[in-house]
Enzyme design. Structure first.
Site, mmCIF file in Angstrom:
data_model
loop_
_atom_site.group_PDB
_atom_site.id
_atom_site.type_symbol
_atom_site.label_atom_id
_atom_site.label_comp_id
_atom_site.label_asym_id
_atom_site.label_seq_id
_atom_site.Cartn_x
_atom_site.Cartn_y
_atom_site.Cartn_z
ATOM 1 N N HIS A 189 23.798 39.793 -5.469
ATOM 2 C CA HIS A 189 24.263 39.471 -6.884
ATOM 3 C C HIS A 189 24.998 41.051 -7.175
ATOM 4 O O HIS A 189 25.847 40.902 -7.880
ATOM 5 C CB HIS A 189 23.063 39.306 -7.707
ATOM 6 N N GLY B 200 19.052 34.531 -11.531
ATOM 7 C CA GLY B 200 18.180 35.606 -11.294
ATOM 8 C C GLY B 200 17.622 35.796 -10.122
ATOM 9 O O GLY B 200 18.167 35.562 -9.089
ATOM 10 N N HIS C 63 19.414 40.335 -6.057
ATOM 11 C CA HIS C 63 19.405 41.310 -4.820
ATOM 12 C C HIS C 63 20.551 41.752 -4.674
ATOM 13 O O HIS C 63 21.582 41.667 -5.614
ATOM 14 C CB HIS C 63 18.968 40.159 -3.517
ATOM 15 N N GLN D 104 20.616 21.099 -11.784
ATOM 16 C CA GLN D 104 21.265 21.384 -10.533
ATOM 17 C C GLN D 104 20.113 21.204 -9.444
ATOM 18 O O GLN D 104 20.358 21.466 -8.589
ATOM 19 C CB GLN D 104 22.162 22.424 -10.583
ATOM 20 N N GLY E 56 30.108 34.167 -5.581
ATOM 21 C CA GLY E 56 29.880 34.678 -4.022
ATOM 22 C C GLY E 56 30.400 33.525 -2.959
ATOM 23 O O GLY E 56 30.193 32.595 -3.098
HETATM 24 P P1 AMP Z 1 22.551 32.402 -7.394
HETATM 25 O O1 AMP Z 1 21.650 33.198 -8.388
HETATM 26 O O2 AMP Z 1 21.905 32.079 -6.199
HETATM 27 O O3 AMP Z 1 22.955 31.161 -8.297
HETATM 28 O O4 AMP Z 1 23.743 32.974 -7.218
HETATM 29 C C1 AMP Z 1 24.743 33.563 -8.243
HETATM 30 C C2 AMP Z 1 26.044 34.161 -7.397
HETATM 31 O O5 AMP Z 1 25.524 35.053 -6.650
HETATM 32 C C3 AMP Z 1 26.708 32.897 -6.890
HETATM 33 O O6 AMP Z 1 28.135 33.328 -7.329
HETATM 34 C C4 AMP Z 1 26.410 33.295 -5.489
HETATM 35 O O7 AMP Z 1 27.324 32.828 -4.606
HETATM 36 C C5 AMP Z 1 26.330 34.794 -5.254
HETATM 37 N N1 AMP Z 1 25.571 35.364 -4.270
HETATM 38 C C6 AMP Z 1 24.345 34.782 -3.793
HETATM 39 N N2 AMP Z 1 23.901 35.448 -2.647
HETATM 40 C C7 AMP Z 1 24.974 36.417 -2.201
HETATM 41 C C8 AMP Z 1 25.225 37.214 -1.338
HETATM 42 N N3 AMP Z 1 24.079 37.335 -0.403
HETATM 43 N N4 AMP Z 1 26.179 38.087 -1.097
HETATM 44 C C9 AMP Z 1 26.973 37.834 -2.183
HETATM 45 N N5 AMP Z 1 26.837 37.111 -3.254
HETATM 46 C C10 AMP Z 1 25.857 36.201 -3.325
#
Ligand code: AMP
Length: 285
Positions: A37, A31, A34, A61, A149
């Site tokens: 995501h 969540g 941005h 985690q 990502g």
């Molecule tokens: P998180 O909410 O931080 O667990 O991220 C969820 C997914 O979004 C993960 O697969 C991240 O690698 C991806 N993600 C986070 N930041 C970015 C970004 N700046 N550009 C592309 N994907 C992202």
């Protein structure tokens, strides 16, 4: 867009989609969404008929309690953003839905040092918790595609290993890292940066670019050391700058012996921990 909080709701949704021969893509997130995501939502639409995004801040985690407590949460706004992008389902389960009493997810994986180096060294237990929740969510949703990502390079590399070793029938798709205009990788944690630290943080990407441009002439060891010094001078506190083989995650000494190389960084910017990486050679597939 449907908002589901129960595993049973997701089960019947996915069952119906599969009966109708529609493919399903799944994007796990924590969540505070941005544009990084959101780029994954766009990407998922190129592969699958249906997109499911989950928002679940997985306690297991987080090795640091304070990081978990401070993690930004904005379900209403996230839900509006996903709706605008025509995401089909937002799955926002409670801890009890993901880990009901009596359910234990224990994965038997041979990861060598891949889960104990870099992030694993500084965040003990992080990858165990991450892999267990990704496994559990895959088991609930059973998607055709899993979209992640590049930003979390070590994370998706471990997920790739899990998929291989457990022979899971899901295809992993990696989306590029979205950045701010000054190069800072978008992250939910960026909103917690103080304004001086926000100014210092682009130094991370500058140093990654420097490594990429100079690996043909300087040794990985020299480039890592120089980056650490530069990051310190810029007011950041680096934990590591590692130049690794993209498959084994072992530090490299001779770039010519490797076809896939990634430079990875973790720094503290004040009380906010940031990570980033750049593919120096080869590609993520
Ligand atoms: P998180 O909410 O931080 O667990 O991220 C969820 C997914 O979004 C993960 O697969 C991240 O690698 C991806 N993600 C986070 N930041 C970015 C970004 N700046 N550009 C592309 N994907 C992202």
């Amino acid at each position: 867009m449907e908002l589901y909080t129960k595993v049973s709701q997701i089960h019947s949704f996915v069952e119906n989609e599969k009966k109708a021969n529609r493919s399903v893509a799944f994007i796990p997130t924590m969540g505070a969404l941005h544009n990084g995501h959101l780029s994954l939502i766009h990407l998922s639409k190129k592969y699958a008929n249906v997109t499911i995004c989950s928002i679940y801040v997985n306690p297991s985690q987080f090795n640091n309690k304070e990081d978990l407590l401070k993690y930004p949460r904005s379900l209403d706004q996230d839900s509006r953003l996903l709706e605008m992008l025509k995401c089909d389902v937002l799955f926002a389960p409670s801890d009890k839905e993901v880990y009901p009493d009596g359910l234990s997810v224990e994965l038997d994986l041979d990861l060598a040092h891949m889960d104990t180096c870099m992030e694993g060294a500084f965040r003990p237990g992080h990858f165990k918790g991450m892999l267990e929740v990704v496994y559990r969510l895959l088991d609930i949703i059973k998607p055709d595609f899993l979209i992640m990502g590049q930003k979390d390079f070590q994370q998706f590399t471990l997920v790739k290993q899990m998929i291989l070793q457990m022979n899971l029938s899901v295809r992993l798709i990696i989306g590029p890292t979205l950045r701010e205009a000054d190069g800072l990788a978008m992250s939910s944690r960026n909103q917690r940066l103080s304004s001086p630290m926000r100014k210092n943080a682009p130094e991370i990407y500058k140093n990654l670019i420097h490594i990429k441009e100079n690996l043909h002439s300087d040794t990985p060891g020299t480039l890592s050391m120089m980056a650490i010094e530069n990051l310190k001078k810029a007011g950041l506190r680096p934990e590591y700058v590692d130049i690794v083989d993209g498959n084994s995650l072992s530090k490299i000494t001779n770039p010519q012996n490797h076809s896939y190389i990634v430079a990875c960084v973790a720094v503290w910017a004040g009380d906010v921990r940031l990570i980033d990486n750049i593919v120096v050679k080869g590609n993520t597939d």
